[in-house]
Motif scaffolding. Structure first.
Motif, PDB file in Angstrom:
ATOM      1  N   PRO A   4      -7.866  -6.190  -2.647  1.00 59.55           N
ATOM      2  CA  PRO A   4      -8.232  -5.121  -1.732  1.00 59.55           C
ATOM      3  C   PRO A   4      -7.045  -4.204  -1.497  1.00 59.55           C
ATOM      4  O   PRO A   4      -5.893  -4.620  -1.534  1.00 59.55           O
ATOM      5  CB  PRO A   4      -8.604  -5.875  -0.450  1.00 59.55           C
ATOM      6  CG  PRO A   4      -7.865  -7.159  -0.528  1.00 59.55           C
ATOM      7  CD  PRO A   4      -7.784  -7.485  -1.994  1.00 59.55           C
ATOM      8  N   ALA A   5      -7.343  -2.931  -1.270  1.00 55.97           N
ATOM      9  CA  ALA A   5      -6.289  -1.966  -0.953  1.00 55.97           C
ATOM     10  C   ALA A   5      -6.181  -1.856   0.561  1.00 55.97           C
ATOM     11  O   ALA A   5      -7.199  -1.757   1.254  1.00 55.97           O
ATOM     12  CB  ALA A   5      -6.629  -0.615  -1.566  1.00 55.97           C
ATOM     13  N   PHE A   6      -4.981  -1.917   1.063  1.00 57.78           N
ATOM     14  CA  PHE A   6      -4.748  -1.812   2.499  1.00 57.78           C
ATOM     15  C   PHE A   6      -4.096  -0.472   2.792  1.00 57.78           C
ATOM     16  O   PHE A   6      -3.231  -0.014   2.040  1.00 57.78           O
ATOM     17  CB  PHE A   6      -3.848  -2.953   2.984  1.00 57.78           C
ATOM     18  CG  PHE A   6      -4.439  -4.313   2.779  1.00 57.78           C
ATOM     19  CD1 PHE A   6      -5.466  -4.764   3.612  1.00 57.78           C
ATOM     20  CD2 PHE A   6      -4.007  -5.135   1.767  1.00 57.78           C
ATOM     21  CE1 PHE A   6      -6.032  -6.022   3.424  1.00 57.78           C
ATOM     22  CE2 PHE A   6      -4.560  -6.393   1.565  1.00 57.78           C
ATOM     23  CZ  PHE A   6      -5.575  -6.830   2.402  1.00 57.78           C
ATOM     24  N   ASP A   7      -4.509   0.156   3.879  1.00 59.38           N
ATOM     25  CA  ASP A   7      -3.914   1.420   4.302  1.00 59.38           C
ATOM     26  C   ASP A   7      -2.630   1.108   5.058  1.00 59.38           C
ATOM     27  O   ASP A   7      -2.665   0.756   6.230  1.00 59.38           O
ATOM     28  CB  ASP A   7      -4.888   2.199   5.180  1.00 59.38           C
ATOM     29  CG  ASP A   7      -4.302   3.515   5.669  1.00 59.38           C
ATOM     30  OD1 ASP A   7      -3.271   3.958   5.111  1.00 59.38           O
ATOM     31  OD2 ASP A   7      -4.856   4.094   6.609  1.00 59.38           O
ATOM     32  N   VAL A   8      -1.505   1.236   4.379  1.00 58.19           N
ATOM     33  CA  VAL A   8      -0.224   0.932   5.007  1.00 58.19           C
ATOM     34  C   VAL A   8       0.484   2.191   5.499  1.00 58.19           C
ATOM     35  O   VAL A   8       1.645   2.140   5.891  1.00 58.19           O
ATOM     36  CB  VAL A   8       0.701   0.124   4.063  1.00 58.19           C
ATOM     37  CG1 VAL A   8       0.093  -1.230   3.742  1.00 58.19           C
ATOM     38  CG2 VAL A   8       1.028   0.902   2.811  1.00 58.19           C
ATOM     39  N   PRO A  59      10.515  -1.781   3.845  1.00 60.49           N
ATOM     40  CA  PRO A  59       9.798  -0.845   2.961  1.00 60.49           C
ATOM     41  C   PRO A  59       9.354  -1.485   1.648  1.00 60.49           C
ATOM     42  O   PRO A  59       8.282  -1.162   1.122  1.00 60.49           O
ATOM     43  CB  PRO A  59      10.825   0.266   2.720  1.00 60.49           C
ATOM     44  CG  PRO A  59      11.720   0.222   3.909  1.00 60.49           C
ATOM     45  CD  PRO A  59      11.814  -1.239   4.263  1.00 60.49           C
ATOM     46  N   LEU A  60      10.154  -2.411   1.129  1.00 66.56           N
ATOM     47  CA  LEU A  60       9.758  -3.101  -0.106  1.00 66.56           C
ATOM     48  C   LEU A  60       8.526  -3.975   0.125  1.00 66.56           C
ATOM     49  O   LEU A  60       7.608  -4.018  -0.707  1.00 66.56           O
ATOM     50  CB  LEU A  60      10.914  -3.948  -0.636  1.00 66.56           C
ATOM     51  CG  LEU A  60      12.154  -3.173  -1.095  1.00 66.56           C
ATOM     52  CD1 LEU A  60      13.274  -4.133  -1.462  1.00 66.56           C
ATOM     53  CD2 LEU A  60      11.804  -2.265  -2.264  1.00 66.56           C
ATOM     54  N   ARG A  61       8.491  -4.697   1.245  1.00 66.76           N
ATOM     55  CA  ARG A  61       7.337  -5.532   1.580  1.00 66.76           C
ATOM     56  C   ARG A  61       6.111  -4.650   1.797  1.00 66.76           C
ATOM     57  O   ARG A  61       5.006  -5.028   1.402  1.00 66.76           O
ATOM     58  CB  ARG A  61       7.583  -6.367   2.842  1.00 66.76           C
ATOM     59  CG  ARG A  61       8.598  -7.466   2.699  1.00 66.76           C
ATOM     60  CD  ARG A  61       8.136  -8.708   1.946  1.00 66.76           C
ATOM     61  NE  ARG A  61       7.355  -8.384   0.786  1.00 66.76           N
ATOM     62  CZ  ARG A  61       6.807  -9.237  -0.069  1.00 66.76           C
ATOM     63  NH1 ARG A  61       6.946 -10.500   0.073  1.00 66.76           N
ATOM     64  NH2 ARG A  61       6.105  -8.861  -1.080  1.00 66.76           N
ATOM     65  N   LEU A  62       6.304  -3.513   2.445  1.00 65.87           N
ATOM     66  CA  LEU A  62       5.167  -2.611   2.669  1.00 65.87           C
ATOM     67  C   LEU A  62       4.600  -2.082   1.363  1.00 65.87           C
ATOM     68  O   LEU A  62       3.388  -1.923   1.226  1.00 65.87           O
ATOM     69  CB  LEU A  62       5.578  -1.437   3.557  1.00 65.87           C
ATOM     70  CG  LEU A  62       5.349  -1.646   5.031  1.00 65.87           C
ATOM     71  CD1 LEU A  62       5.923  -0.488   5.825  1.00 65.87           C
ATOM     72  CD2 LEU A  62       3.886  -1.829   5.353  1.00 65.87           C
ATOM     73  N   ALA A  65       2.503  -4.614   0.109  1.00 69.77           N
ATOM     74  CA  ALA A  65       1.377  -4.857   1.017  1.00 69.77           C
ATOM     75  C   ALA A  65       0.176  -3.967   0.734  1.00 69.77           C
ATOM     76  O   ALA A  65      -0.909  -4.226   1.239  1.00 69.77           O
ATOM     77  CB  ALA A  65       1.827  -4.668   2.470  1.00 69.77           C
ATOM     78  N   ARG A  66       0.341  -2.949  -0.067  1.00 69.27           N
ATOM     79  CA  ARG A  66      -0.812  -2.106  -0.421  1.00 69.27           C
ATOM     80  C   ARG A  66      -1.907  -2.928  -1.099  1.00 69.27           C
ATOM     81  O   ARG A  66      -3.083  -2.618  -0.956  1.00 69.27           O
ATOM     82  CB  ARG A  66      -0.379  -0.984  -1.352  1.00 69.27           C
ATOM     83  CG  ARG A  66       0.488   0.029  -0.706  1.00 69.27           C
ATOM     84  CD  ARG A  66       0.829   1.125  -1.690  1.00 69.27           C
ATOM     85  NE  ARG A  66       1.930   1.901  -1.176  1.00 69.27           N
ATOM     86  CZ  ARG A  66       2.830   2.485  -1.918  1.00 69.27           C
ATOM     87  NH1 ARG A  66       2.760   2.418  -3.235  1.00 69.27           N
ATOM     88  NH2 ARG A  66       3.807   3.169  -1.378  1.00 69.27           N
ATOM     89  N   ARG A  67      -1.489  -3.943  -1.825  1.00 69.09           N
ATOM     90  CA  ARG A  67      -2.446  -4.749  -2.598  1.00 69.09           C
ATOM     91  C   ARG A  67      -2.411  -6.232  -2.266  1.00 69.09           C
ATOM     92  O   ARG A  67      -3.147  -7.009  -2.857  1.00 69.09           O
ATOM     93  CB  ARG A  67      -2.167  -4.581  -4.086  1.00 69.09           C
ATOM     94  CG  ARG A  67      -2.377  -3.189  -4.587  1.00 69.09           C
ATOM     95  CD  ARG A  67      -3.719  -3.073  -5.225  1.00 69.09           C
ATOM     96  NE  ARG A  67      -3.906  -1.726  -5.716  1.00 69.09           N
ATOM     97  CZ  ARG A  67      -4.948  -0.990  -5.393  1.00 69.09           C
ATOM     98  NH1 ARG A  67      -5.876  -1.469  -4.609  1.00 69.09           N
ATOM     99  NH2 ARG A  67      -5.072   0.216  -5.866  1.00 69.09           N
ATOM    100  N   SER A  68      -1.558  -6.646  -1.343  1.00 69.71           N
ATOM    101  CA  SER A  68      -1.414  -8.072  -1.085  1.00 69.71           C
ATOM    102  C   SER A  68      -1.485  -8.378   0.411  1.00 69.71           C
ATOM    103  O   SER A  68      -0.652  -7.910   1.182  1.00 69.71           O
ATOM    104  CB  SER A  68      -0.062  -8.557  -1.637  1.00 69.71           C
ATOM    105  OG  SER A  68       0.248  -9.843  -1.154  1.00 69.71           O
TER     106      SER A  68
END
Length: 124
Positions: A4-8, A59-62, A65-68
């Motif tokens: 799923p894509a998350f709106d980050v 920022p790297l985790r974010l 986080a778009r896909r995880s």
């Protein structure tokens, strides 16, 4: 099966505020080291180095986080830990200069926002 894509976007903007606050803190410490060394203590530098490391990590985790969902949860956990650490450090009497204690409170407030927005992004 796609992830799923998350709106980050909203948490990313809050993390951007954190990164800017961190850069401002480092600049202040550099200036204070030469102009008012008593306000640029070793403790303040130690805190700033740790804060700077998280300013790189978040920022790297974010981005991940778009896909995880796990990466999104990691951002929320990191934000929660940063809230707790900054509140505790700001409350320690006489350890940090007053300006650094204000920076810690500001960081904690921004991290509460990051945690809230990250949890919200995961529920959508």
């Amino acid at each position: 099966m796609t992830s799923p894509a998350f709106d980050v976007g909203p948490p990313a903007r809050a993390v951007g505020v954190y990164v800017a606050l961190t850069i401002g803190t480092l600049i202040a410490l550099i200036v204070l080291t030469s102009s008012a060394p008593g306000l640029a203590t070793d403790e303040a530098w130690g805190h700033a180095v740790v804060v700077a490391a998280f300013a790189v990590l978040l920022p790297l985790r974010l981005r991940a986080a778009r896909r995880s969902r796990r990466a999104l949860q990691a951002v929320a956990v990191i934000a929660g830990v940063l809230v707790a650490v900054n509140v505790v450090e700001a409350a320690l009497p006489g350890v940090f200069p007053a300006w650094m204690r204000l920076e810690m409170v500001a960081t904690a407030v921004v991290m509460v926002l990051v945690a809230f927005l990250t949890v919200r992004a995961g529920r959508r």
